[in-house]
Motif scaffolding. Sequence first.
Motif, PDB file in Angstrom:
ATOM      1  N   CYS A  87       0.878  -1.174   0.000  1.00  0.00           N
ATOM      2  CA  CYS A  87       0.000   0.000   0.000  1.00  0.00           C
ATOM      3  C   CYS A  87       0.914   1.222   0.000  1.00  0.00           C
ATOM      4  O   CYS A  87       1.711   1.386   0.930  1.00  0.00           O
ATOM      5  CB  CYS A  87      -0.912   0.010   1.226  1.00  0.00           C
ATOM      6  N   ALA A  88       0.781   2.078  -1.016  1.00  0.00           N
ATOM      7  CA  ALA A  88       1.841   3.062  -1.220  1.00  0.00           C
ATOM      8  C   ALA A  88       1.357   4.421  -1.678  1.00  0.00           C
ATOM      9  O   ALA A  88       0.341   4.549  -2.352  1.00  0.00           O
ATOM     10  CB  ALA A  88       2.829   2.527  -2.263  1.00  0.00           C
ATOM     11  N   HIS A  89       2.146   5.447  -1.281  1.00  0.00           N
ATOM     12  CA  HIS A  89       2.089   6.740  -1.927  1.00  0.00           C
ATOM     13  C   HIS A  89       3.316   6.841  -2.835  1.00  0.00           C
ATOM     14  O   HIS A  89       4.028   5.848  -3.051  1.00  0.00           O
ATOM     15  CB  HIS A  89       2.014   7.877  -0.902  1.00  0.00           C
ATOM     16  N   SER A 147       3.187   2.625   3.771  1.00  0.00           N
ATOM     17  CA  SER A 147       3.946   3.879   3.713  1.00  0.00           C
ATOM     18  C   SER A 147       3.108   5.013   4.288  1.00  0.00           C
ATOM     19  O   SER A 147       2.527   5.795   3.529  1.00  0.00           O
ATOM     20  CB  SER A 147       4.365   4.185   2.272  1.00  0.00           C
ATOM     21  N   PRO A 148       3.038   5.113   5.609  1.00  0.00           N
ATOM     22  CA  PRO A 148       2.334   6.243   6.220  1.00  0.00           C
ATOM     23  C   PRO A 148       3.091   7.535   5.953  1.00  0.00           C
ATOM     24  O   PRO A 148       4.261   7.521   5.556  1.00  0.00           O
ATOM     25  CB  PRO A 148       2.335   5.901   7.702  1.00  0.00           C
ATOM     26  N   ILE A 149       2.410   8.643   6.173  1.00  0.00           N
ATOM     27  CA  ILE A 149       3.107   9.938   6.122  1.00  0.00           C
ATOM     28  C   ILE A 149       3.399  10.328   7.564  1.00  0.00           C
ATOM     29  O   ILE A 149       4.441   9.994   8.103  1.00  0.00           O
ATOM     30  CB  ILE A 149       2.285  10.982   5.345  1.00  0.00           C
ATOM     31  N   GLY A 166       0.058  10.744  -2.289  1.00  0.00           N
ATOM     32  CA  GLY A 166      -0.018  11.523  -1.055  1.00  0.00           C
ATOM     33  C   GLY A 166      -0.855  10.886   0.034  1.00  0.00           C
ATOM     34  O   GLY A 166      -1.373  11.581   0.912  1.00  0.00           O
ATOM     35  N   SER A 167      -0.975   9.582   0.024  1.00  0.00           N
ATOM     36  CA  SER A 167      -1.957   8.901   0.872  1.00  0.00           C
ATOM     37  C   SER A 167      -1.472   8.605   2.276  1.00  0.00           C
ATOM     38  O   SER A 167      -0.287   8.417   2.535  1.00  0.00           O
ATOM     39  CB  SER A 167      -2.384   7.584   0.225  1.00  0.00           C
ATOM     40  N   ARG A 168      -2.443   8.556   3.187  1.00  0.00           N
ATOM     41  CA  ARG A 168      -2.268   7.943   4.496  1.00  0.00           C
ATOM     42  C   ARG A 168      -2.760   6.509   4.376  1.00  0.00           C
ATOM     43  O   ARG A 168      -3.531   6.152   3.469  1.00  0.00           O
ATOM     44  CB  ARG A 168      -3.065   8.722   5.532  1.00  0.00           C
TER      45      ARG A 168
END
Length: 278
Positions: free
Chosen positions: A37-39, A102-104, A71-73
């Motif tokens: 799961c990625a930005h 990949s959280p921000i 740009g995702s959370r």
Amino acid sequence: MKKTFLMVFSAAALCLSALGNSTATNAPIQGLRVFTCAHSFHGFMPDLLADIATSAGIQNHVQVGKSGIGGSRVIQHWEKPDAENLAKRLLQKGQVDALTLSPIWLPDAGMEKFGEFAVAHHPRIRIFVLEFWLPNDVYDPAYPLKTREKVDHNAATVPALKAQQELYCREMREHLDGLNAKLGREVFTLVPVGHAVIALREKIIAGQAPGLTAQEDLFRDNWGHPQMPIKVLQAYCFYACMYGRSPVGLPPVERWGLDAELVGLLQKLAWDAVTQHP
């Protein structure tokens, strides 16, 4: 204590062993079924990781799927409609051995939701979390991120970068430690890419990074979207964490277009970051 583990799969069972023991052998190991799961700071990683697994002779490494949102959370991937949520479908079937997220900035409710759901359907699943290099070279948990703010990457100093990165990493470690405690084992592993990127920037400043003359060579914009050296560095960090093996000495992949000497440096920096990260 180092918290990185080697995952060894057989047809009958999944076994875990400490990273310190895994480096003593080059015995063949079975590949993982990976979902990502990625930005945009992470979405390129799966293809590069597959290249590395092939170069390392790992059998049956499979990228079973990817969810990409700019740009995702993490919660945005969790909240996808069921009809579009391949991550949930594959996790529910127990068809994912390693999930990468990949959280921000944290907290991000998607982390806990994915963790609980994944463990319920695959008790020994591992979740690998990107510790990314800081956008705009600063720790700023304001969201949305300042994508148009002018940044002089060449002006950044290593002490300042380390101080900012540690603010972020302390928050990451505390959050993941809490999730692991709730789940009763080490499900979440922080992949120290941000630390490795700072080490690479330090090499550039010292004139010790072949083919790279300035820190800005690593980025394609002010925000910090990566050029190929950081992309490859990230993939080596994930390889080292997932498989518990050093990437040092693996042959460079021709399609990457990177100098072999630079690839050797990226391999070493990735392994140093993974083995030295608290």
